[in-house]
Design a protein around this motif. Structure first.
Motif, PDB file in Angstrom:
ATOM      1  N   HIS A  13     -12.963  -4.803   7.697  1.00  0.00           N
ATOM      2  CA  HIS A  13     -13.418  -4.444   6.198  1.00  0.00           C
ATOM      3  C   HIS A  13     -14.778  -4.690   6.001  1.00  0.00           C
ATOM      4  CE1 HIS A  13     -11.067  -7.617   5.154  1.00  0.00           C
ATOM      5  NE2 HIS A  13     -11.773  -7.855   3.723  1.00  0.00           N
ATOM      6  N   ASN A  36      -5.271  -2.797   9.700  1.00  0.00           N
ATOM      7  CA  ASN A  36      -5.960  -2.159   8.701  1.00  0.00           C
ATOM      8  C   ASN A  36      -5.359  -3.331   7.392  1.00  0.00           C
ATOM      9  OD1 ASN A  36      -6.050   0.603   6.862  1.00  0.00           O
ATOM     10  ND2 ASN A  36      -3.764   0.353   6.533  1.00  0.00           N
ATOM     11  N   GLN A 118      -2.365   3.877   3.454  1.00  0.00           N
ATOM     12  CA  GLN A 118      -3.419   4.880   3.976  1.00  0.00           C
ATOM     13  C   GLN A 118      -4.100   3.774   4.724  1.00  0.00           C
ATOM     14  OE1 GLN A 118      -5.072   5.610  -0.090  1.00  0.00           O
ATOM     15  NE2 GLN A 118      -7.399   5.089   1.437  1.00  0.00           N
ATOM     16  N   ILE A 120      -8.204   2.216   6.317  1.00  0.00           N
ATOM     17  CA  ILE A 120      -9.283   2.474   6.164  1.00  0.00           C
ATOM     18  C   ILE A 120     -10.371   3.280   6.427  1.00  0.00           C
ATOM     19  CG2 ILE A 120      -8.411   0.835   4.246  1.00  0.00           C
ATOM     20  CD1 ILE A 120     -10.517  -1.196   6.673  1.00  0.00           C
ATOM     21  N   ASP A 121      -9.790   3.903   8.009  1.00  0.00           N
ATOM     22  CA  ASP A 121     -10.730   4.224   8.455  1.00  0.00           C
ATOM     23  C   ASP A 121     -10.674   5.949   8.699  1.00  0.00           C
ATOM     24  OD1 ASP A 121      -8.542   5.019   9.556  1.00  0.00           O
ATOM     25  OD2 ASP A 121      -9.185   4.194  11.560  1.00  0.00           O
ATOM     26  N   ASP A 123      -8.520   7.206   5.738  1.00  0.00           N
ATOM     27  CA  ASP A 123      -8.127   7.557   4.565  1.00  0.00           C
ATOM     28  C   ASP A 123      -7.456   8.922   4.580  1.00  0.00           C
ATOM     29  OD1 ASP A 123      -9.409   4.774   2.594  1.00  0.00           O
ATOM     30  OD2 ASP A 123     -11.383   6.127   2.839  1.00  0.00           O
TER      31      ASP A 123
END
Length: 249
Positions: A13, A36, A118, A120-121, A123
């Motif tokens: 992130h 994630n 979810q 983060i790539d 979503d």
């Protein structure tokens, strides 16, 4: 109680995502990858339930190529007991992942699945709900607090109007929100111990599931650059610009 925690390997992130020059996808060359963040929260919650004597075993599972094993070892280092890698080079969509997880659930027979809300790539925020539907299990999404009592689960979830508390019968699927907990860091001794914990590799074709892509990305582009703001002298000028230039009034 046995807990299954699905995790996903994503671009860290803190890394700025790069797009390939031809717009065909994301450039992963020399990019740091990690768990994630929402899945880190899921792992932490499962480990806390084990430390409290509620859970007996925590199993981390990830779908992807061999590189996922590094991510799974991180999950083992923070407290998971064993890991499962479903080996595939296919680009998996949420439905495909949910079908894979359904087969893993049948094999392992956990009473609770805790996942991130979810990734983060992409979503998408779909896998937990789809898995619940495929299994016919209770579900609690966006969990900010989780309490387990015998065969019942209390899930406090975040909604637009505030908080909502659900009482779920086990087995159940729960997806985690950011405020559920603060994930711990893996200590060096635990990182070394994680190398000796069991990690099972299952080939995708052994599960006999259809992971055919149903959505195709045509092109990737960066979001449009935001233009500079405009200073106004008074409310009348603001209203005028909203009506005549932005056309939102």
């Amino acid at each position: 109680m046995k807990i299954l925690v699905p995790i996903k390997r994503v671009v860290d992130h803190n890394v700025k995502v790069r797009i390939k020059s031809d717009g065909s996808g994301v450039d992963f060359n020399n990019v740091k990858m990690s768990i994630n963040p929402f899945d880190e929260i899921a792992i932490e919650e499962a480990v806390r339930l084990k430390e409290a004597g509620i859970a007996t075993e925590v199993i981390a599972v990830s779908c992807g190529a061999k590189a996922c094993q590094e991510t799974l070892r991180t999950a083992l280092a923070v407290g998971a007991d064993r890991a499962i890698q479903v080996n595939t080079d296919a680009d998996l969509e949420p439905l495909g992942v949910a079908k894979i997880l359904k087969q893993i659930v049948k094999r392992e027979a956990p009473q609770l699945v805790i996942c991130g809300k979810q990734a983060i790539d992409d979503d998408c925020n779909q896998t937990g709900q789809m898995l619940s539907a495929l299994l016919g299990w209770s579900q609690g999404t966006f969990a900010s607090e989780l309490k387990v009592d015998a065969n019942e689960l209390s899930v406090t979830r975040e909604i637009d109007g505030g908080l909502e508390t659900l009482m779920l019968a086990l087995p159940a699927v729960v997806s985690c929100d950011l405020r559920l907990n603060q994930p711990r860091y893996a200590s060096l001794p635990n990182i070394m111990k994680a190398k000796r914990k069991p990690l099972e590799v299952i080939e995708l074709n052994e599960l006999n599931v259809d992971v055919k892509q149903r959505v195709t990305a045509i092109n990737y582009t960066f979001p449009a650059t935001r233009s500079a703001g405009v200073m106004v002298e008074d409310v009348a000028e603001l209203v005028s610009k909203l009506r005549e230039e932005a056309r939102v009034l």
